[in-house]
Design a protein around this motif. Structure first.
Motif, short mmCIF file in Angstrom:
data_model
loop_
_atom_site.label_atom_id
_atom_site.label_comp_id
_atom_site.label_asym_id
_atom_site.label_seq_id
_atom_site.Cartn_x
_atom_site.Cartn_y
_atom_site.Cartn_z
N ARG A 291 2.25 -7.34 -8.02
CA ARG A 291 2.64 -6.34 -9.02
C ARG A 291 3.20 -5.07 -8.36
NH1 ARG A 291 -1.62 -5.33 -13.40
NH2 ARG A 291 -0.93 -7.41 -13.97
N PRO A 292 2.55 -4.54 -7.30
CA PRO A 292 3.12 -3.33 -6.66
C PRO A 292 4.52 -3.57 -6.09
CG PRO A 292 0.86 -3.65 -5.96
CD PRO A 292 1.25 -4.86 -6.74
N LEU A 293 4.81 -4.78 -5.65
CA LEU A 293 6.16 -5.07 -5.16
C LEU A 293 7.19 -4.98 -6.28
CD1 LEU A 293 5.50 -8.03 -2.70
CD2 LEU A 293 5.95 -5.64 -2.14
N ARG A 294 6.79 -5.35 -7.48
CA ARG A 294 7.68 -5.23 -8.63
C ARG A 294 8.01 -3.76 -8.91
NH1 ARG A 294 5.24 -8.08 -13.47
NH2 ARG A 294 4.18 -8.90 -11.68
N ARG A 295 6.97 -2.89 -8.80
CA ARG A 295 7.21 -1.45 -8.99
C ARG A 295 8.15 -0.92 -7.90
NH1 ARG A 295 1.39 -1.04 -9.51
NH2 ARG A 295 1.45 -0.10 -7.44
N LEU A 296 7.97 -1.42 -6.68
CA LEU A 296 8.82 -1.00 -5.57
C LEU A 296 10.26 -1.43 -5.81
CD1 LEU A 296 8.45 0.42 -2.84
CD2 LEU A 296 8.15 -1.81 -1.81
N ALA A 297 10.44 -2.65 -6.32
CA ALA A 297 11.79 -3.14 -6.62
C ALA A 297 12.43 -2.32 -7.74
CB ALA A 297 11.74 -4.61 -7.00
N GLU A 298 11.67 -1.94 -8.77
CA GLU A 298 12.20 -1.10 -9.86
C GLU A 298 12.64 0.26 -9.32
OE1 GLU A 298 9.59 -0.67 -13.21
OE2 GLU A 298 9.26 -2.82 -13.33
N VAL B 107 8.24 6.06 -6.23
CA VAL B 107 7.41 4.86 -6.46
C VAL B 107 5.96 5.27 -6.22
CG1 VAL B 107 6.94 2.51 -5.70
CG2 VAL B 107 9.28 3.39 -5.67
N GLU B 108 5.05 4.77 -7.10
CA GLU B 108 3.63 5.06 -6.92
C GLU B 108 3.17 4.48 -5.58
OE1 GLU B 108 0.90 4.18 -10.12
OE2 GLU B 108 2.60 4.14 -11.51
N GLU B 109 2.41 5.27 -4.84
CA GLU B 109 1.96 4.85 -3.51
C GLU B 109 0.55 4.28 -3.59
OE1 GLU B 109 2.45 8.15 -0.88
OE2 GLU B 109 4.61 8.29 -1.27
N ARG B 110 0.37 3.25 -4.35
CA ARG B 110 -0.93 2.60 -4.44
C ARG B 110 -0.75 1.10 -4.35
NH1 ARG B 110 -2.34 1.20 -10.08
NH2 ARG B 110 -0.52 1.74 -11.31
N GLY B 111 -1.87 0.38 -4.14
CA GLY B 111 -1.83 -1.06 -3.96
C GLY B 111 -2.35 -1.40 -2.58
N PRO B 112 -2.13 -2.62 -2.13
CA PRO B 112 -2.57 -3.01 -0.79
C PRO B 112 -1.94 -2.07 0.26
CG PRO B 112 -1.84 -4.94 -2.01
CD PRO B 112 -1.50 -3.74 -2.83
N ALA B 113 -2.59 -1.95 1.41
CA ALA B 113 -2.18 -0.99 2.44
C ALA B 113 -0.72 -1.16 2.82
CB ALA B 113 -3.07 -1.15 3.67
N VAL C 9 1.75 -2.42 1.09
CA VAL C 9 2.62 -2.02 -0.02
C VAL C 9 2.62 -0.50 -0.16
CG1 VAL C 9 3.01 -2.21 -2.50
CG2 VAL C 9 2.34 -4.22 -1.18
N ALA C 10 1.46 0.14 -0.04
CA ALA C 10 1.37 1.60 -0.13
C ALA C 10 2.18 2.25 0.99
CB ALA C 10 -0.08 2.05 -0.08
N ARG D 81 5.45 4.71 0.51
CA ARG D 81 5.57 6.03 1.13
C ARG D 81 6.90 6.14 1.89
NH1 ARG D 81 0.15 5.84 1.53
NH2 ARG D 81 0.07 4.68 3.48
N GLU D 82 7.21 5.11 2.66
CA GLU D 82 8.47 5.13 3.41
C GLU D 82 9.67 5.12 2.46
OE1 GLU D 82 8.91 5.59 6.63
OE2 GLU D 82 6.73 5.78 6.78
N PHE D 83 9.55 4.38 1.39
CA PHE D 83 10.64 4.31 0.41
C PHE D 83 10.84 5.68 -0.24
CE2 PHE D 83 12.54 3.16 -3.67
CZ PHE D 83 13.56 2.34 -3.24
N ASN D 84 9.71 6.34 -0.60
CA ASN D 84 9.79 7.69 -1.20
C ASN D 84 10.38 8.68 -0.19
OD1 ASN D 84 8.81 6.89 -3.67
ND2 ASN D 84 6.68 7.34 -3.15
N ALA D 85 9.98 8.55 1.09
CA ALA D 85 10.53 9.45 2.12
C ALA D 85 12.03 9.23 2.24
CB ALA D 85 9.84 9.19 3.45
#
Length: 174
Positions: free
Chosen positions: A130-137, A151-157, A159-160, A164-168
């Motif tokens: 599910r967190p990967l789907r949020r990352l893809a969105e 992107v929310e920075e939560r989920g398995p380590a 994915v989080a 974070r890198e995606f947000n940066a």
């Protein structure tokens, strides 16, 4: 027949050996009657009343009486063997039916367990991805020009960390 089924499992070997002993005993008893049958057949007809053959007739009557006694004993032994075999076959059939029912139950239980494990794995994979789907969105939104999207920075380590890198990266591009 006994020779052809000689390769039975060891737990049935006792039955087979007992049957072999009973058949041997029956065969020996039947063969032992040959002399009596010979005396009976050599005698004059038992229903004739000839005076000269009285000794042979008496001997034939004695042989007949002995034969009847021995044949009754042979018949009892054969009946006992037949009953023993019937009990053995019935017992084996009951065991087979019991094992069939037990295997059917095991198959059903294992099938239910397999389906349950499959469903649990499906739920686990869905929750994990599910967190990967949020990352893809989030990637699609940034790709569409919404550079302020995060992107929310939560989920398995892993994915989080990726979020974070995606947000940066999004902040750097913005």
């Amino acid at each position: 027949t006994l020779d052809e089924v000689a390769h039975v499992p060891s737990r049935h070997a006792r039955r087979l050996e007992r049957t072999r002993e009973d058949v041997t005993r029956l065969s020996t008893s039947a063969e032992a009657q040959a002399a009596r049958y010979g005396r009976l057949l050599a005698a004059p007809p038992l229903d004739s009343a000839t005076g000269a053959a009285d000794a042979r007739r008496t001997e034939a009557l004695a042989a007949l009486a002995e034969l009847k006694t021995e044949e009754r004993a042979i018949s009892v032994t054969a009946s006992n063997l037949a009953e023993y075999q019937e009990r053995a076959v019935t017992s084996t059939a009951r065991n087979l039916e019991f094992n069939e029912a037990r295997l059917r139950l095991y198959t059903i239980v294992l099938g239910i367990i397999a389906v349950t494990v499959g469903l649990l794995i499906t739920v686990w994979v869905t929750l994990t991805l599910r967190p990967l789907r949020r990352l893809a969105e989030g990637a699609r939104r940034i790709g569409a020009g919404a550079l302020e999207a995060r992107v929310e920075e939560r989920g398995p380590a892993e994915v989080a960390d990726l979020a974070r890198e995606f947000n940066a990266m999004g902040r750097a591009v913005e």
